[in-house]
Motif scaffolding. Structure first.
Motif, short mmCIF file in Angstrom:
data_model
loop_
_atom_site.label_atom_id
_atom_site.label_comp_id
_atom_site.label_asym_id
_atom_site.label_seq_id
_atom_site.Cartn_x
_atom_site.Cartn_y
_atom_site.Cartn_z
N LEU A 198 -0.57 -9.58 -2.64
CA LEU A 198 -0.18 -10.65 -3.57
C LEU A 198 -1.43 -11.29 -4.18
O LEU A 198 -1.48 -11.56 -5.38
CB LEU A 198 0.67 -11.70 -2.85
CG LEU A 198 1.18 -12.85 -3.72
CD1 LEU A 198 2.03 -12.35 -4.88
CD2 LEU A 198 1.98 -13.83 -2.85
N TYR A 199 -2.45 -11.52 -3.37
CA TYR A 199 -3.71 -12.09 -3.84
C TYR A 199 -4.30 -11.21 -4.94
O TYR A 199 -4.66 -11.70 -6.01
CB TYR A 199 -4.68 -12.22 -2.65
CG TYR A 199 -6.06 -12.74 -2.95
CD1 TYR A 199 -6.25 -13.90 -3.68
CD2 TYR A 199 -7.19 -12.07 -2.47
CE1 TYR A 199 -7.54 -14.39 -3.93
CE2 TYR A 199 -8.46 -12.56 -2.71
CZ TYR A 199 -8.64 -13.72 -3.44
OH TYR A 199 -9.90 -14.21 -3.68
N GLN A 200 -4.38 -9.93 -4.70
CA GLN A 200 -4.95 -9.02 -5.68
C GLN A 200 -4.12 -8.99 -6.97
O GLN A 200 -4.66 -9.00 -8.07
CB GLN A 200 -5.07 -7.62 -5.09
CG GLN A 200 -6.11 -7.54 -4.00
CD GLN A 200 -6.23 -6.16 -3.38
OE1 GLN A 200 -5.43 -5.27 -3.64
NE2 GLN A 200 -7.25 -5.98 -2.56
N ASP A 201 -2.80 -9.00 -6.82
CA ASP A 201 -1.93 -8.98 -7.99
C ASP A 201 -2.11 -10.26 -8.81
O ASP A 201 -2.19 -10.21 -10.04
CB ASP A 201 -0.47 -8.82 -7.54
CG ASP A 201 0.46 -8.58 -8.70
OD1 ASP A 201 0.30 -7.55 -9.39
OD2 ASP A 201 1.35 -9.43 -8.93
N MET A 221 3.54 -1.07 -8.07
CA MET A 221 2.92 -1.41 -6.81
C MET A 221 3.86 -2.29 -6.00
O MET A 221 4.37 -3.28 -6.48
CB MET A 221 1.61 -2.14 -7.06
CG MET A 221 0.99 -2.73 -5.82
SD MET A 221 -0.49 -3.68 -6.24
CE MET A 221 -0.50 -4.82 -4.89
N THR A 222 4.08 -1.90 -4.79
CA THR A 222 4.87 -2.71 -3.86
C THR A 222 3.92 -3.71 -3.20
O THR A 222 2.90 -3.34 -2.63
CB THR A 222 5.53 -1.83 -2.78
OG1 THR A 222 6.38 -0.88 -3.44
CG2 THR A 222 6.33 -2.68 -1.81
N ILE A 223 4.29 -4.98 -3.28
CA ILE A 223 3.49 -6.03 -2.66
C ILE A 223 4.00 -6.19 -1.23
O ILE A 223 5.13 -6.62 -1.01
CB ILE A 223 3.59 -7.34 -3.46
CG1 ILE A 223 3.03 -7.09 -4.87
CG2 ILE A 223 2.86 -8.48 -2.76
CD1 ILE A 223 3.20 -8.24 -5.83
N LYS A 224 3.13 -5.82 -0.28
CA LYS A 224 3.52 -5.77 1.13
C LYS A 224 3.07 -6.98 1.93
O LYS A 224 3.63 -7.27 2.98
CB LYS A 224 2.98 -4.50 1.79
CG LYS A 224 3.46 -3.21 1.14
CD LYS A 224 2.80 -1.99 1.75
CE LYS A 224 1.39 -1.94 1.34
NZ LYS A 224 0.78 -0.96 0.61
N ASN A 225 2.01 -7.64 1.47
CA ASN A 225 1.45 -8.72 2.27
C ASN A 225 0.66 -9.67 1.37
O ASN A 225 0.57 -9.47 0.16
CB ASN A 225 0.57 -8.15 3.39
CG ASN A 225 -0.49 -7.20 2.86
OD1 ASN A 225 -1.09 -7.44 1.81
ND2 ASN A 225 -0.73 -6.10 3.57
N LEU A 226 0.07 -10.69 1.97
CA LEU A 226 -0.65 -11.70 1.20
C LEU A 226 -1.85 -11.10 0.48
O LEU A 226 -2.17 -11.50 -0.65
CB LEU A 226 -1.10 -12.86 2.12
CG LEU A 226 -1.66 -14.07 1.39
CD1 LEU A 226 -0.62 -14.71 0.49
CD2 LEU A 226 -2.18 -15.09 2.40
N GLN A 227 -2.51 -10.13 1.08
CA GLN A 227 -3.64 -9.46 0.43
C GLN A 227 -3.19 -8.80 -0.88
O GLN A 227 -3.84 -8.94 -1.91
CB GLN A 227 -4.29 -8.43 1.35
CG GLN A 227 -5.40 -7.61 0.70
CD GLN A 227 -6.60 -8.44 0.25
OE1 GLN A 227 -6.94 -9.42 0.86
NE2 GLN A 227 -7.21 -8.03 -0.84
#
Length: 168
Positions: free
Chosen positions: A9-12, A1-7
């Motif tokens: 990152l939050y989920q990760d 999964m590419t982390i694109k934004n704060l959302q």
């Protein structure tokens, strides 16, 4: 999964913290089973209950965000748990008080990881406008901090002093 934004990152990080808590719960049970101090055993039971409550809170928050908390394995906690087993469960102790001091040390390593994790996801939730989730995460952070402080009081009150006495 590419982390694109704060959302993302939050989920990760929610999933990572869920994995971390699951791993710490298992070893906390093992630590309780070998604790010799009844006060320490009680504190570890309270810790187990707190970790379980945190897992439930994270599962609910994950569901609210449309994610499954499973499927991620926290490598950081894996290492901390391995250290807890090595230094508090598998080590050869001549004295139960010394083992109890080691148990507190290892439990606090795990608690501090959880404190950092809760603080981060709480901040992310608040920034994302999920104030209700942030408030629940703050409650878990507060409970974890209180458990850590309880361990410090036990260590500084009786357990470390008792561990200073040579085993007979």
């Amino acid at each position: 999964m590419t982390i694109k934004n704060l959302q993302d990152l939050y989920q990760d990080e929610l999933k990572d913290l869920h994995s971390a808590l699951g791993q710490s719960l298992a070893v906390t049970v093992e630590l309780r089973e070998v604790a010799t101090s009844s006060e320490l055993a009680d504190a570890l039971i309270a810790g187990q209950n707190g970790i379980s409550r945190g897992l439930e809170t994270l599962a609910i928050i994950c569901a609210e965000n449309g994610i499954d908390p499973g499927g991620k394995h926290c490598k950081g906690m894996e290492g901390i748990v391995a250290e807890a087993r090595k230094h508090a469960l598998d080590a050869d102790f001549a004295d139960g008080d010394v083992r109890d001091a080691a148990i507190i040390t290892q439990y606090q390593h795990m608690a501090h990881y959880a404190i950092a994790g809760y603080g981060c996801v709480r901040s992310f939730a608040n920034r994302l406008g999920r104030d209700d989730q942030g408030a629940r995460l703050q409650q878990e952070l507060d409970h974890t901090w209180e458990g850590d402080q309880r361990m410090t009081r036990l260590a500084e009150g009786k357990i470390n002093a008792a561990a200073m006495e040579p085993a007979e």
